[in-house]
Design an enzyme around this catalytic site. Sequence first.
Site, PDB file in Angstrom:
ATOM      1  N   ARG A  69       0.841  -1.186   0.000  1.00  0.00           N
ATOM      2  CA  ARG A  69       0.000   0.000   0.000  1.00  0.00           C
ATOM      3  C   ARG A  69       0.881   1.242   0.000  1.00  0.00           C
ATOM      4  O   ARG A  69       1.993   1.236   0.512  1.00  0.00           O
ATOM      5  CB  ARG A  69      -0.890   0.035   1.254  1.00  0.00           C
ATOM      6  CG  ARG A  69      -2.107  -0.886   1.176  1.00  0.00           C
ATOM      7  CD  ARG A  69      -2.968  -0.757   2.417  1.00  0.00           C
ATOM      8  NE  ARG A  69      -2.285  -1.232   3.595  1.00  0.00           N
ATOM      9  CZ  ARG A  69      -1.706  -0.472   4.504  1.00  0.00           C
ATOM     10  NH1 ARG A  69      -1.743   0.848   4.402  1.00  0.00           N
ATOM     11  NH2 ARG A  69      -1.104  -1.003   5.532  1.00  0.00           N
ATOM     12  N   TYR A 197      -1.349  -3.568  -6.967  1.00  0.00           N
ATOM     13  CA  TYR A 197      -1.089  -4.317  -5.741  1.00  0.00           C
ATOM     14  C   TYR A 197      -2.236  -4.315  -4.729  1.00  0.00           C
ATOM     15  O   TYR A 197      -2.710  -3.257  -4.317  1.00  0.00           O
ATOM     16  CB  TYR A 197       0.173  -3.800  -5.017  1.00  0.00           C
ATOM     17  CG  TYR A 197       0.512  -4.712  -3.869  1.00  0.00           C
ATOM     18  CD1 TYR A 197       1.213  -5.897  -4.097  1.00  0.00           C
ATOM     19  CD2 TYR A 197       0.040  -4.473  -2.593  1.00  0.00           C
ATOM     20  CE1 TYR A 197       1.441  -6.796  -3.070  1.00  0.00           C
ATOM     21  CE2 TYR A 197       0.271  -5.375  -1.561  1.00  0.00           C
ATOM     22  CZ  TYR A 197       0.969  -6.526  -1.804  1.00  0.00           C
ATOM     23  OH  TYR A 197       1.191  -7.425  -0.798  1.00  0.00           O
ATOM     24  N   LYS A 206      -9.554  -2.404   1.826  1.00  0.00           N
ATOM     25  CA  LYS A 206      -9.248  -1.237   2.652  1.00  0.00           C
ATOM     26  C   LYS A 206     -10.059  -0.014   2.228  1.00  0.00           C
ATOM     27  O   LYS A 206     -10.519   0.762   3.056  1.00  0.00           O
ATOM     28  CB  LYS A 206      -7.758  -0.911   2.581  1.00  0.00           C
ATOM     29  CG  LYS A 206      -6.867  -2.066   2.953  1.00  0.00           C
ATOM     30  CD  LYS A 206      -7.088  -2.530   4.366  1.00  0.00           C
ATOM     31  CE  LYS A 206      -6.149  -3.682   4.688  1.00  0.00           C
ATOM     32  NZ  LYS A 206      -6.172  -4.054   6.094  1.00  0.00           N
ATOM     33  N   HIS A 226     -10.276  -2.316  11.695  1.00  0.00           N
ATOM     34  CA  HIS A 226      -9.186  -3.182  11.199  1.00  0.00           C
ATOM     35  C   HIS A 226      -8.964  -4.289  12.234  1.00  0.00           C
ATOM     36  O   HIS A 226      -7.963  -4.298  12.942  1.00  0.00           O
ATOM     37  CB  HIS A 226      -7.928  -2.317  11.029  1.00  0.00           C
ATOM     38  CG  HIS A 226      -6.826  -2.944  10.255  1.00  0.00           C
ATOM     39  ND1 HIS A 226      -5.526  -2.467  10.301  1.00  0.00           N
ATOM     40  CD2 HIS A 226      -6.802  -4.005   9.398  1.00  0.00           C
ATOM     41  CE1 HIS A 226      -4.754  -3.205   9.509  1.00  0.00           C
ATOM     42  NE2 HIS A 226      -5.500  -4.143   8.965  1.00  0.00           N
ATOM     43  N   SER A 248      -1.044  -3.458  10.449  1.00  0.00           N
ATOM     44  CA  SER A 248      -0.725  -4.357   9.344  1.00  0.00           C
ATOM     45  C   SER A 248       0.515  -5.193   9.659  1.00  0.00           C
ATOM     46  O   SER A 248       1.510  -4.673  10.164  1.00  0.00           O
ATOM     47  CB  SER A 248      -0.480  -3.534   8.082  1.00  0.00           C
ATOM     48  OG  SER A 248      -1.628  -2.758   7.819  1.00  0.00           O
ATOM     49  N   CYS A 250       1.007  -7.397  11.925  1.00  0.00           N
ATOM     50  CA  CYS A 250       1.318  -7.502  13.356  1.00  0.00           C
ATOM     51  C   CYS A 250       0.585  -8.657  14.025  1.00  0.00           C
ATOM     52  O   CYS A 250       0.463  -8.699  15.245  1.00  0.00           O
ATOM     53  CB  CYS A 250       1.009  -6.200  14.064  1.00  0.00           C
ATOM     54  SG  CYS A 250       2.195  -4.901  13.670  1.00  0.00           S
ATOM     55  N   ASP A 277      -9.083  -9.680   9.205  1.00  0.00           N
ATOM     56  CA  ASP A 277      -8.594  -8.336   8.873  1.00  0.00           C
ATOM     57  C   ASP A 277      -9.588  -7.207   9.150  1.00  0.00           C
ATOM     58  O   ASP A 277      -9.189  -6.130   9.550  1.00  0.00           O
ATOM     59  CB  ASP A 277      -8.182  -8.302   7.397  1.00  0.00           C
ATOM     60  CG  ASP A 277      -7.264  -7.117   7.058  1.00  0.00           C
ATOM     61  OD1 ASP A 277      -6.298  -6.889   7.801  1.00  0.00           O
ATOM     62  OD2 ASP A 277      -7.525  -6.422   6.058  1.00  0.00           O
ATOM     63  N   ARG A 377       2.080 -12.075  -0.454  1.00  0.00           N
ATOM     64  CA  ARG A 377       0.796 -12.451   0.150  1.00  0.00           C
ATOM     65  C   ARG A 377       0.150 -13.634  -0.558  1.00  0.00           C
ATOM     66  O   ARG A 377       0.462 -13.937  -1.702  1.00  0.00           O
ATOM     67  CB  ARG A 377      -0.160 -11.257   0.104  1.00  0.00           C
ATOM     68  CG  ARG A 377       0.385 -10.021   0.830  1.00  0.00           C
ATOM     69  CD  ARG A 377      -0.590  -9.430   1.781  1.00  0.00           C
ATOM     70  NE  ARG A 377       0.027  -8.437   2.657  1.00  0.00           N
ATOM     71  CZ  ARG A 377      -0.469  -8.109   3.846  1.00  0.00           C
ATOM     72  NH1 ARG A 377      -1.552  -8.688   4.292  1.00  0.00           N
ATOM     73  NH2 ARG A 377       0.126  -7.210   4.598  1.00  0.00           N
TER      74      ARG A 377
HETATM   75  P1  GTP Z   1      -2.331  -7.505   7.635  1.00  0.00           P
HETATM   76  O1  GTP Z   1      -2.864  -8.568   6.751  1.00  0.00           O
HETATM   77  O2  GTP Z   1      -1.211  -6.740   7.017  1.00  0.00           O
HETATM   78  O3  GTP Z   1      -3.369  -6.579   8.179  1.00  0.00           O
HETATM   79  O4  GTP Z   1      -1.573  -8.201   8.851  1.00  0.00           O
HETATM   80  P2  GTP Z   1      -1.906  -9.215  10.024  1.00  0.00           P
HETATM   81  O5  GTP Z   1      -2.095  -8.411  11.271  1.00  0.00           O
HETATM   82  O6  GTP Z   1      -2.940 -10.189   9.663  1.00  0.00           O
HETATM   83  O7  GTP Z   1      -0.501  -9.925  10.166  1.00  0.00           O
HETATM   84  P3  GTP Z   1      -0.065 -11.446  10.261  1.00  0.00           P
HETATM   85  O8  GTP Z   1      -0.908 -12.256  11.189  1.00  0.00           O
HETATM   86  O9  GTP Z   1       0.063 -11.975   8.903  1.00  0.00           O
HETATM   87  O10 GTP Z   1       1.367 -11.256  10.936  1.00  0.00           O
HETATM   88  C1  GTP Z   1       2.488 -11.174  10.207  1.00  0.00           C
HETATM   89  C2  GTP Z   1       3.758 -11.116  11.012  1.00  0.00           C
HETATM   90  O11 GTP Z   1       3.579 -11.121  12.432  1.00  0.00           O
HETATM   91  C3  GTP Z   1       4.614 -12.312  10.697  1.00  0.00           C
HETATM   92  O12 GTP Z   1       5.937 -11.879  10.552  1.00  0.00           O
HETATM   93  C4  GTP Z   1       4.444 -13.196  11.920  1.00  0.00           C
HETATM   94  O13 GTP Z   1       5.510 -14.075  12.056  1.00  0.00           O
HETATM   95  C5  GTP Z   1       4.346 -12.179  13.038  1.00  0.00           C
HETATM   96  N1  GTP Z   1       3.611 -12.678  14.216  1.00  0.00           N
HETATM   97  C6  GTP Z   1       2.308 -12.998  14.275  1.00  0.00           C
HETATM   98  N2  GTP Z   1       1.964 -13.415  15.517  1.00  0.00           N
HETATM   99  C7  GTP Z   1       3.090 -13.332  16.258  1.00  0.00           C
HETATM  100  C8  GTP Z   1       3.388 -13.596  17.641  1.00  0.00           C
HETATM  101  O14 GTP Z   1       2.533 -13.992  18.431  1.00  0.00           O
HETATM  102  N3  GTP Z   1       4.668 -13.380  18.031  1.00  0.00           N
HETATM  103  C9  GTP Z   1       5.638 -12.932  17.192  1.00  0.00           C
HETATM  104  N4  GTP Z   1       6.858 -12.749  17.665  1.00  0.00           N
HETATM  105  N5  GTP Z   1       5.389 -12.667  15.879  1.00  0.00           N
HETATM  106  C10 GTP Z   1       4.141 -12.864  15.435  1.00  0.00           C
HETATM  107  C1  SPV Z   2      -2.775  -4.389   5.395  1.00  0.00           C
HETATM  108  O1  SPV Z   2      -1.789  -3.781   4.939  1.00  0.00           O
HETATM  109  O2  SPV Z   2      -3.271  -4.082   6.505  1.00  0.00           O
HETATM  110  C2  SPV Z   2      -3.353  -5.516   4.654  1.00  0.00           C
HETATM  111  C3  SPV Z   2      -2.859  -5.810   3.310  1.00  0.00           C
HETATM  112  O3  SPV Z   2      -4.240  -6.175   5.178  1.00  0.00           O
HETATM  113  S1  SPV Z   2      -3.523  -4.781   2.070  1.00  0.00           S
HETATM  114  O4  SPV Z   2      -4.784  -5.350   1.624  1.00  0.00           O
HETATM  115  O5  SPV Z   2      -2.560  -4.718   0.971  1.00  0.00           O
HETATM  116  O6  SPV Z   2      -3.749  -3.468   2.622  1.00  0.00           O
HETATM  117 MN    MN Z   3      -4.847  -5.374   7.185  1.00  0.00          MN
END
Ligand code: GTP
Ligand code: SPV
Ligand code: MN
Length: 592
Positions: A69, A197, A206, A226, A248, A250, A277, A377
Amino acid sequence: MTSNKHVLSWIDEMAAMTQPSDIIWIDGSEEQAESLRAQACATGELIKLNEELLPNCYLHRTAVNDVARVENRTFICTPTKEEAGNINNWVEPSKMYATLKKLYTGSMKGKTMYVIPYSMGVVGSDFAKIGIELTDSIYVVLNMLIMTRVGKNVINALGDSPDFIKGLHSKADLDEENRYIVHFPQDNTIMSVNSGYGGNVLLGKKCFALRIASYLGKKEGWMAEHMLILGLENPKGEIKYICAAFPSACGKTNLAMLIPPEHFRKLGYKVWCVGDDIAWLRVGNDGRLWAINPENGFFGVAPGTNEHSNPNALATTRRDTIFTNVCHDLDNNTVWWEGLNNNPPKNALNWRGEPWDYTKYDKNDKVKTSGAHPNSRFTAVAKNCPCISSEFDSITGVPVSAIVFGGRRAKTAPLVYQSFNWQHGTFVGSIMASETTAAAAGAVGVVRRDPMAMRPFVGYNMGDYWQHWLDMGKIIPNPPKIFHVNWFRTDEEGNFIWPGFGDNMRVLLWILDRCENKVEAKETPIGYVPYTKDINIEGLDIDEATLDELLSVDKESWKADIENIKEFYKLVGDRVPEKMYEELAALEKRLG
Ligand code: GTP
Ligand code: SPV
Ligand code: MN
């Protein structure tokens, strides 16, 4: 497909501007999707992967300069700048329309314009809202077919109504300098140009389900957030629902699909995923807050997803999935990413499509040396998830017991704390901070304020958004309790102290115990913190001293944070509610 005059005249107008050679309506049928996949494979837009190992899966690479983004190119064009606020980019609408018109004029020459009627939420539910996206990208069509509910029933549900969100997307020249992701909340309109993207172009996500929806929610008395939605089932078979907002990349997808640690699994605990999400939240007739996931699929972060961290996500991606910017293993025509396993492919193309030498990988320069882009992704079908909730298609949604905020904080924030009440919880959300990630273009690892994980996604003034949270608190007779978590506290060497992932369930159990008044807690200046004994560490290799450390509140770092919060409030500006300043003053006083 429709005689709706509002739809037809808008499409005519957009087609006159973009000048496609052809217009095709997307009907949601498998036949049409299959013929589009074949077409995309013929042009190289998609690569068909090994049908035996990854049935119905495809690989796509975006342009190298178009991998996340772009927040600095994202605009909220309300009539006045004040309405968009200081956190959003703003341009006067007529000026922005004029700029965009130049970029769109003739941008689809020689191409096909696809018309995608889609619903966010189950068609027919009170929560659902309809959008139509016009795009010149087959990749977008195929992603939207996974991420949203698409088809004739949507257009039938719309009937003759003008009540739909208009979205126009054109890849145009993919020119970075002229990339625009623009929202006109008052016109129910989204315009995206020069990107291909994810979050920039899948306009239901979003752009609609957060930015436009947050604006509508403010107007209509509901919330677009979110947030993931999960159901935690106890051994008695009772399921309690939790929504969690993390910035994002996290950990939302990971938490939403959590597999309980063995000890708990054996006792009969289970986690069900409703969404990973986005949550739309409304007050139910019973006085509780109810949530739906408006999406139909997951656009999840690939790197780090593996058999141990998130087996459910991995299983979800083993069929019917589109992978974007991952590494292509040429030996068996499959995909790979950093953190999938310890066997990087020897004969592979990296996310740019160049021959890749895994021995050159340098974790300090991932974008240059990794096989998969850090923000690569998967687009996967929600119903393929082994732990998808039986309530996924529910038209009422699920009742929410707890709201959880969280972010990446190496220090400051303890593992978990509970706010004193809704107003204080709103304050806790407003001061959220997190280290930036690869999900957005720009520096990674810099701490920035990201209120409610919505900094990039609020479709109006951030101060008004906080006021909306306060107002919602007044109309929910039985509101969820509000918490804050931090899985990312590190030791001196920068290692994560808390094991995270499945073990995060131990924290969720404390949260639910608090919601049911089953457990006491320690009152601290920042909120209620667990007594060490109340976090169940059965089967976990962690000592009490470490847990004490994770739960400690370091007053000095909080005091230092206060200065930064004040600056941020000043940046948000005049519309920060007085109540938020009262909460800030109260926190400062409690810290002494
Ligand atoms: P968006 O789709 O971007 O909104 O993100 P999301 O919040 O769904 O993120 P996602 O669950 O895919 O987390 C991605 C990153 O967070 C990866 O690098 C994971 O390894 C890390 N991660 C997730 N949960 C944990 C946790 O409990 N501990 C640690 N140390 N890392 C974590
Ligand atoms: C985020 O960045 O929080 C996402 C991925 O969930 S995107 O749809 O590219 O924004
Ligand atoms: Mn997101």
